[in-house]
Design a protein around this motif. Structure first.
Motif, short mmCIF file in Angstrom:
data_model
loop_
_atom_site.label_atom_id
_atom_site.label_comp_id
_atom_site.label_asym_id
_atom_site.label_seq_id
_atom_site.Cartn_x
_atom_site.Cartn_y
_atom_site.Cartn_z
N TYR A 1 0.83 -1.19 0.00
CA TYR A 1 0.00 0.00 0.00
C TYR A 1 0.87 1.25 0.00
N CYS A 2 0.47 2.24 -0.79
CA CYS A 2 1.11 3.54 -0.68
C CYS A 2 0.24 4.44 0.19
N ALA A 3 0.87 5.41 0.81
CA ALA A 3 0.15 6.27 1.73
C ALA A 3 0.80 7.65 1.78
N ALA A 4 0.01 8.64 2.16
CA ALA A 4 0.49 10.01 2.28
C ALA A 4 0.15 10.55 3.66
N ALA A 5 1.08 11.28 4.24
CA ALA A 5 0.91 11.82 5.59
C ALA A 5 1.06 13.34 5.57
N ASN A 6 0.16 14.01 6.30
CA ASN A 6 0.22 15.47 6.39
C ASN A 6 1.26 15.91 7.41
N THR A 7 2.51 15.63 7.09
CA THR A 7 3.60 16.00 7.98
C THR A 7 4.87 16.19 7.16
N ILE A 8 5.72 17.09 7.64
CA ILE A 8 7.01 17.27 6.97
C ILE A 8 8.05 16.31 7.53
N ARG A 9 7.68 15.64 8.64
CA ARG A 9 8.62 14.71 9.27
C ARG A 9 8.48 13.33 8.66
N ILE A 10 9.50 12.50 8.86
CA ILE A 10 9.42 11.12 8.38
C ILE A 10 8.34 10.41 9.19
N ALA A 11 7.50 9.67 8.52
CA ALA A 11 6.38 8.99 9.16
C ALA A 11 6.54 7.49 8.96
N THR A 12 6.62 6.74 10.04
CA THR A 12 6.89 5.31 9.94
C THR A 12 5.83 4.43 10.58
N THR A 13 4.77 5.04 11.11
CA THR A 13 3.70 4.24 11.70
C THR A 13 2.40 4.48 10.94
N GLU A 14 1.57 3.45 10.95
CA GLU A 14 0.33 3.48 10.19
C GLU A 14 -0.55 4.66 10.57
N ASP A 15 -0.63 4.98 11.87
CA ASP A 15 -1.56 6.01 12.31
C ASP A 15 -1.09 7.43 11.98
N GLU A 16 0.12 7.57 11.47
CA GLU A 16 0.59 8.90 11.05
C GLU A 16 0.10 9.25 9.65
N TYR A 17 -0.43 8.28 8.93
CA TYR A 17 -0.81 8.48 7.54
C TYR A 17 -2.29 8.81 7.41
N ASP A 18 -2.58 9.73 6.50
CA ASP A 18 -3.93 10.23 6.34
C ASP A 18 -4.66 9.68 5.13
N TYR A 19 -3.90 9.32 4.11
CA TYR A 19 -4.52 8.86 2.87
C TYR A 19 -3.83 7.57 2.43
N TRP A 20 -4.65 6.66 1.89
CA TRP A 20 -4.14 5.34 1.50
C TRP A 20 -4.58 4.97 0.10
N GLY A 21 -3.69 4.28 -0.61
CA GLY A 21 -4.05 3.70 -1.88
C GLY A 21 -4.71 2.36 -1.67
N GLN A 22 -5.10 1.72 -2.76
CA GLN A 22 -5.89 0.50 -2.68
C GLN A 22 -5.06 -0.76 -2.54
N GLY A 23 -3.77 -0.68 -2.73
CA GLY A 23 -2.91 -1.86 -2.59
C GLY A 23 -2.65 -2.55 -3.92
N THR A 24 -1.46 -3.09 -4.03
CA THR A 24 -1.07 -3.87 -5.20
C THR A 24 -0.33 -5.12 -4.71
#
Length: 122
Positions: free
Chosen positions: A93-116
């Protein structure tokens, strides 16, 4: 907001694949992007992340084999996966997080793709 991941497939152990993710629907300036993977029956595992300015982190199991990159002007990011192993088999899954910091946990991410799906045969 939409994230679309693609590039998965079936590959033999030792082979390679390149995953891509394209994001649309908003301005992604300043966001961090990541890749996670999930095996049936388990939770999502962090794989790699990259910030807007290029700071990168990987899970230990893929260091030296996977490379994350992004093209800010195109709202796209990639995961080059080399020397694939059967244990890399998962839905990615790809994901995008509303943060300028490195994000390494699932709950830091706000948007998710559908998976491949990536399948690595032994």
């Amino acid at each position: 907001v939409q994230l679309q991941a693609y590039g998965g497939g079936l590959v033999q152990a030792g082979g390679y694949l390149r995953l891509s993710c394209v994001a649309s629907g908003r301005d992604y300036t300043g966001t961090s992007m990541g890749w996670f993977r999930q095996v049936a029956g388990k939770g999502r595992e962090f794989v790699a992340a990259i910030t807007w300015t290029g700071t990168i982190d990987y899970v230990d199991s893929v260091k030296g084999r996977f490379t994350i990159s992004r093209e800010n002007g195109k709202n796209m990011w990639y995961l080059q996966m080399n020397s694939l192993k059967p244990e890399d088999t998962a839905v990615y899954y790809c994901a995008a997080a509303n943060t300028i910091r490195i994000a390494t946990t699932e709950d830091e991410y706000d948007y998710w793709g559908q998976g491949t799906l990536v399948t690595v045969s032994s």
